[in-house]
Design a protein around this motif. Structure first.
Motif, short mmCIF file in Angstrom:
data_model
loop_
_atom_site.label_atom_id
_atom_site.label_comp_id
_atom_site.label_asym_id
_atom_site.label_seq_id
_atom_site.Cartn_x
_atom_site.Cartn_y
_atom_site.Cartn_z
N GLU A 10 0.84 -1.17 -0.04
CA GLU A 10 -0.08 0.02 -0.08
C GLU A 10 0.85 1.38 -0.12
OE1 GLU A 10 -3.17 2.29 3.21
OE2 GLU A 10 -2.72 0.28 3.20
N VAL A 13 2.30 1.92 -3.46
CA VAL A 13 1.35 2.25 -4.35
C VAL A 13 1.03 3.97 -4.19
CG1 VAL A 13 -1.04 2.08 -5.18
CG2 VAL A 13 0.31 0.08 -4.64
N LEU A 14 0.87 4.17 -3.08
CA LEU A 14 0.61 5.64 -2.46
C LEU A 14 1.47 6.62 -2.90
CD1 LEU A 14 -1.49 5.11 0.91
CD2 LEU A 14 -2.29 5.88 -1.30
N LYS A 16 3.73 6.12 -5.52
CA LYS A 16 3.84 6.11 -6.74
C LYS A 16 2.88 6.96 -7.44
CE LYS A 16 6.30 1.85 -7.64
NZ LYS A 16 6.00 0.48 -8.20
N ILE A 17 1.51 7.07 -6.85
CA ILE A 17 0.47 7.75 -7.58
C ILE A 17 0.31 9.21 -6.81
CG2 ILE A 17 -0.86 5.88 -7.99
CD1 ILE A 17 -2.80 6.44 -5.79
N SER A 18 1.16 9.32 -5.80
CA SER A 18 0.99 10.76 -4.97
C SER A 18 1.30 11.92 -6.10
CB SER A 18 1.72 10.64 -3.82
OG SER A 18 3.12 10.65 -4.16
N HIS A 19 2.41 11.43 -6.98
CA HIS A 19 2.72 12.80 -7.99
C HIS A 19 1.58 13.36 -8.87
CE1 HIS A 19 5.05 15.26 -10.56
NE2 HIS A 19 4.60 14.53 -11.71
N ASN A 20 0.56 12.33 -9.22
CA ASN A 20 -0.53 12.73 -9.93
C ASN A 20 -1.57 13.30 -9.27
OD1 ASN A 20 0.63 11.92 -12.60
ND2 ASN A 20 0.04 9.96 -12.18
N LEU A 21 -1.66 13.30 -7.97
CA LEU A 21 -2.69 13.78 -7.03
C LEU A 21 -2.51 15.23 -6.55
CD1 LEU A 21 -3.41 10.58 -4.71
CD2 LEU A 21 -4.66 11.22 -6.69
N MET A 54 -8.17 12.86 -16.59
CA MET A 54 -7.63 12.27 -15.22
C MET A 54 -8.52 12.83 -14.00
SD MET A 54 -3.48 12.63 -13.52
CE MET A 54 -3.08 13.16 -15.20
#
Length: 111
Positions: A10, A13-14, A16-21, A54
């Protein structure tokens, strides 16, 4: 046998995706921070297109909304004509003093 932790990390994953949030929600009126910083390396209109896809952001007014602003007098015909002439002068010409906006605003556009 692998544990669930081995199959799904977890935290990884968080990370890796934090850049797009965005760090915060988009603000309605006053923007003091670029909430779509993840796409700031893109050209402006490409960034708008990607963030719309997105995050579901509405990045443009509809044709109907622009037309309503025109009919309310919030978009002035002489300015619209000037911008259209500057952008399209080599591609399109109307004879005489006929206005581009007058011609365009009589057309029917979907939705």
């Amino acid at each position: 046998m692998e544990s669930i932790k081995d199959l799904f990390d977890e935290q990884d994953v968080l990370f890796k995706i934090s850049h797009n949030l965005p760090a915060q929600s988009a603000l309605r009126d006053f923007v003091h921070h670029n909430t779509i910083h993840a796409v700031q390396y893109l050209k402006f209109y490409e960034a708008l297109r990607q963030t719309s896809q997105m995050f579901g952001y509405k990045t443009y007014l509809s044709i109907a909304e622009f037309m309503n602003l025109f009919y309310q007098g919030k978009i002035h015909e002489h300015i619209l004509d000037r911008v259209i002439r500057e952008k399209k002068e080599k591609k399109v010409s109307l004879p005489g003093k006929k206005s581009f906006s007058g011609t365009i605003m009589k057309k029917r556009f979907p939705g």
